[in-house]
Write a protein that holds these residues in place. Structure first.
Motif, PDB file in Angstrom:
ATOM      1  N   ILE A  74       0.865  -1.197  -0.049  1.00 54.63           N
ATOM      2  CA  ILE A  74      -0.055  -0.030   0.167  1.00 54.63           C
ATOM      3  C   ILE A  74       0.825   1.174  -0.074  1.00 54.63           C
ATOM      4  O   ILE A  74       1.877   1.165   0.630  1.00 54.63           O
ATOM      5  N   VAL A  75       0.387   2.189  -0.779  1.00 56.29           N
ATOM      6  CA  VAL A  75       1.344   3.333  -0.804  1.00 56.29           C
ATOM      7  C   VAL A  75       0.759   4.335   0.083  1.00 56.29           C
ATOM      8  O   VAL A  75      -0.411   4.677  -0.184  1.00 56.29           O
ATOM      9  N   ASP A  76       1.600   4.736   1.042  1.00 55.26           N
ATOM     10  CA  ASP A  76       0.866   5.632   1.881  1.00 55.26           C
ATOM     11  C   ASP A  76       1.414   7.103   1.716  1.00 55.26           C
ATOM     12  O   ASP A  76       2.531   7.185   2.138  1.00 55.26           O
ATOM     13  N   ILE A  77       0.664   8.028   1.314  1.00 57.37           N
ATOM     14  CA  ILE A  77       1.017   9.202   1.153  1.00 57.37           C
ATOM     15  C   ILE A  77       1.370  10.119   2.210  1.00 57.37           C
ATOM     16  O   ILE A  77       0.308  10.209   2.972  1.00 57.37           O
ATOM     17  N   HIS A  78       2.378  10.499   2.411  1.00 63.43           N
ATOM     18  CA  HIS A  78       2.762  11.228   4.039  1.00 63.43           C
ATOM     19  C   HIS A  78       2.379  12.799   3.722  1.00 63.43           C
ATOM     20  O   HIS A  78       2.155  13.470   4.716  1.00 63.43           O
ATOM     21  N   LYS A 104       2.506   1.642  -9.654  1.00 63.55           N
ATOM     22  CA  LYS A 104       1.636   0.543 -10.656  1.00 63.55           C
ATOM     23  C   LYS A 104       2.123  -0.723 -10.069  1.00 63.55           C
ATOM     24  O   LYS A 104       3.169  -1.203  -9.751  1.00 63.55           O
ATOM     25  N   GLY A 105       1.000  -1.690  -9.974  1.00 62.81           N
ATOM     26  CA  GLY A 105       1.037  -2.883  -9.520  1.00 62.81           C
ATOM     27  C   GLY A 105       0.951  -3.152  -7.969  1.00 62.81           C
ATOM     28  O   GLY A 105       0.887  -4.281  -7.683  1.00 62.81           O
ATOM     29  N   LEU A 106       0.831  -2.012  -7.218  1.00 62.28           N
ATOM     30  CA  LEU A 106       0.464  -2.037  -5.751  1.00 62.28           C
ATOM     31  C   LEU A 106      -1.011  -2.066  -5.626  1.00 62.28           C
ATOM     32  O   LEU A 106      -1.662  -1.923  -6.639  1.00 62.28           O
ATOM     33  N   ASP A 107      -1.343  -2.438  -4.466  1.00 61.05           N
ATOM     34  CA  ASP A 107      -2.788  -2.845  -3.939  1.00 61.05           C
ATOM     35  C   ASP A 107      -3.568  -1.549  -4.029  1.00 61.05           C
ATOM     36  O   ASP A 107      -4.790  -1.292  -4.811  1.00 61.05           O
ATOM     37  N   ALA A 108      -3.174  -0.444  -3.297  1.00 59.91           N
ATOM     38  CA  ALA A 108      -3.953   0.766  -3.034  1.00 59.91           C
ATOM     39  C   ALA A 108      -3.033   1.874  -2.606  1.00 59.91           C
ATOM     40  O   ALA A 108      -1.795   1.882  -2.290  1.00 59.91           O
ATOM     41  N   MET A 109      -3.828   3.151  -2.486  1.00 59.33           N
ATOM     42  CA  MET A 109      -2.921   4.282  -1.979  1.00 59.33           C
ATOM     43  C   MET A 109      -3.803   4.866  -0.834  1.00 59.33           C
ATOM     44  O   MET A 109      -5.149   4.955  -0.939  1.00 59.33           O
ATOM     45  N   VAL A 110      -3.350   5.303   0.117  1.00 58.09           N
ATOM     46  CA  VAL A 110      -3.957   6.072   1.103  1.00 58.09           C
ATOM     47  C   VAL A 110      -3.497   7.490   1.406  1.00 58.09           C
ATOM     48  O   VAL A 110      -2.212   7.318   1.289  1.00 58.09           O
ATOM     49  N   VAL A 111      -4.307   8.387   1.981  1.00 57.12           N
ATOM     50  CA  VAL A 111      -3.644   9.574   2.438  1.00 57.12           C
ATOM     51  C   VAL A 111      -4.814  10.273   3.561  1.00 57.12           C
ATOM     52  O   VAL A 111      -5.800   9.681   3.412  1.00 57.12           O
ATOM     53  N   SER A 112      -4.149  10.958   4.130  1.00 54.11           N
ATOM     54  CA  SER A 112      -4.926  11.670   5.323  1.00 54.11           C
ATOM     55  C   SER A 112      -4.667  13.066   5.111  1.00 54.11           C
ATOM     56  O   SER A 112      -3.687  13.485   4.980  1.00 54.11           O
ATOM     57  N   THR A 113      -5.884  13.869   5.675  1.00 53.20           N
ATOM     58  CA  THR A 113      -5.813  15.415   5.830  1.00 53.20           C
ATOM     59  C   THR A 113      -6.841  15.807   6.754  1.00 53.20           C
ATOM     60  O   THR A 113      -7.680  15.147   7.175  1.00 53.20           O
ATOM     61  N   GLY A 114      -6.465  17.142   6.960  1.00 56.21           N
ATOM     62  CA  GLY A 114      -7.420  17.443   8.025  1.00 56.21           C
ATOM     63  C   GLY A 114      -8.835  17.609   7.611  1.00 56.21           C
ATOM     64  O   GLY A 114      -9.055  17.880   6.500  1.00 56.21           O
ATOM     65  N   THR A 115      -9.645  17.331   8.681  1.00 62.66           N
ATOM     66  CA  THR A 115     -11.317  17.011   8.330  1.00 62.66           C
ATOM     67  C   THR A 115     -11.907  18.556   7.769  1.00 62.66           C
ATOM     68  O   THR A 115     -12.758  18.259   6.817  1.00 62.66           O
ATOM     69  N   LYS A 116     -11.271  19.435   8.176  1.00 62.93           N
ATOM     70  CA  LYS A 116     -11.894  20.763   7.756  1.00 62.93           C
ATOM     71  C   LYS A 116     -11.202  21.321   6.159  1.00 62.93           C
ATOM     72  O   LYS A 116     -11.311  22.272   6.088  1.00 62.93           O
ATOM     73  N   ARG A 142      -8.975  16.999  13.826  1.00 67.34           N
ATOM     74  CA  ARG A 142      -9.652  15.939  13.169  1.00 67.34           C
ATOM     75  C   ARG A 142      -9.068  15.388  11.877  1.00 67.34           C
ATOM     76  O   ARG A 142      -8.893  16.443  11.121  1.00 67.34           O
ATOM     77  N   ILE A 143      -8.735  14.352  11.485  1.00 66.51           N
ATOM     78  CA  ILE A 143      -8.216  13.656  10.400  1.00 66.51           C
ATOM     79  C   ILE A 143      -9.055  12.780   9.738  1.00 66.51           C
ATOM     80  O   ILE A 143      -9.474  11.753  10.275  1.00 66.51           O
ATOM     81  N   THR A 144      -9.269  12.829   8.303  1.00 64.94           N
ATOM     82  CA  THR A 144      -9.987  11.959   7.728  1.00 64.94           C
ATOM     83  C   THR A 144      -8.972  11.394   6.726  1.00 64.94           C
ATOM     84  O   THR A 144      -8.325  11.967   5.845  1.00 64.94           O
ATOM     85  N   THR A 145      -9.104  10.072   6.424  1.00 64.65           N
ATOM     86  CA  THR A 145      -8.279   9.055   5.850  1.00 64.65           C
ATOM     87  C   THR A 145      -9.203   8.853   4.584  1.00 64.65           C
ATOM     88  O   THR A 145     -10.208   8.413   4.727  1.00 64.65           O
ATOM     89  N   PHE A 146      -8.249   8.734   3.379  1.00 64.68           N
ATOM     90  CA  PHE A 146      -8.826   8.141   2.065  1.00 64.68           C
ATOM     91  C   PHE A 146      -8.167   7.188   1.559  1.00 64.68           C
ATOM     92  O   PHE A 146      -6.973   6.917   1.763  1.00 64.68           O
ATOM     93  N   LYS A 147      -8.676   6.335   0.602  1.00 65.30           N
ATOM     94  CA  LYS A 147      -8.108   5.235   0.080  1.00 65.30           C
ATOM     95  C   LYS A 147      -8.652   4.951  -1.253  1.00 65.30           C
ATOM     96  O   LYS A 147      -9.842   5.393  -1.741  1.00 65.30           O
ATOM     97  N   LYS A 148      -7.608   4.700  -2.247  1.00 66.00           N
ATOM     98  CA  LYS A 148      -7.982   4.340  -3.555  1.00 66.00           C
ATOM     99  C   LYS A 148      -7.621   3.233  -3.691  1.00 66.00           C
ATOM    100  O   LYS A 148      -6.157   2.786  -3.783  1.00 66.00           O
ATOM    101  N   MET A 149      -8.169   2.308  -4.399  1.00 61.35           N
ATOM    102  CA  MET A 149      -7.737   0.813  -4.889  1.00 61.35           C
ATOM    103  C   MET A 149      -6.916   0.883  -6.295  1.00 61.35           C
ATOM    104  O   MET A 149      -7.620   1.920  -6.959  1.00 61.35           O
ATOM    105  N   LEU A 150      -5.922   0.397  -6.513  1.00 59.90           N
ATOM    106  CA  LEU A 150      -5.113   0.415  -7.881  1.00 59.90           C
ATOM    107  C   LEU A 150      -5.119  -0.859  -8.465  1.00 59.90           C
ATOM    108  O   LEU A 150      -4.813  -0.692  -9.590  1.00 59.90           O
ATOM    109  N   LYS A 151      -5.805  -1.846  -7.829  1.00 61.97           N
ATOM    110  CA  LYS A 151      -6.130  -3.036  -8.548  1.00 61.97           C
ATOM    111  C   LYS A 151      -7.427  -3.357  -8.657  1.00 61.97           C
ATOM    112  O   LYS A 151      -8.301  -2.970  -8.127  1.00 61.97           O
TER     113      LYS A 151
END
Length: 151
Positions: A74-78, A104-116, A142-151
């Motif tokens: 999983i790609v974790d965008i920091h 490319k070829g990895l399962d997913a990407m995740v990222v978090s940002t301030g909820t506001k 407050r932080i909101t986390t998002f995910k995008k499937m790559l496969k």
């Protein structure tokens, strides 16, 4: 032009750090929380963070940058940052697309940002990310986390 940045080189780390301060100060203002961790970084903490960095350059000027770590396929965008004078030029979108191509070829990407942070949330949703979690990190943040499937 998007290129990989060797964050262990002090001059490049300083360039990224300057951009980071400008970018994350805007997020701090938007969400009303001035103690964001990226605003406390220094050149040494960036050099040791273990993240992979890519920078968006225009006329040899760093206008935006993104960093990530890969863990368990999983790609974790920091970090996702754009200099305020370059907002609304598609730089974040270009960086996200580049990271997706790079991973490319990895399962997913995740990222978090301030909820506001509505501009960031809009960016991630338009890029195909889905909200997966929201939590309070500390009082006022407050932080909101998002995910995008790559496969």
């Amino acid at each position: 032009m998007i290129i990989k940045i060797d964050i262990t080189i002090p001059s490049l780390a300083k360039e990224v750090l300057d951009l980071q301060y400008e970018s994350y100060q805007i997020e701090a203002d938007i969400i009303g929380y001035g103690e964001l961790p990226p605003l406390k970084d220094n050149v040494n903490s960036l050099k040791k963070c273990g993240e992979v960095f890519f920078g968006f350059y225009e006329k040899n000027q760093l206008c935006g940058a993104a960093s990530f770590k890969c863990e368990e396929n999983i790609v974790d965008i920091h970090r996702m940052m754009v200099h305020p004078s370059h907002f609304r030029k598609g730089i974040s979108k270009a960086l996200l697309n580049h990271l997706e191509e790079e991973c490319k070829g990895l399962d997913a990407m995740v990222v978090s940002t301030g909820t506001k942070n509505r501009p960031a949330i809009h960016l991630y949703k338009n890029a195909g990310f889905k909200e997966v979690a929201e939590k309070e990190i500390t009082e006022g943040l407050r932080i909101t986390t998002f995910k995008k499937m790559l496969k």
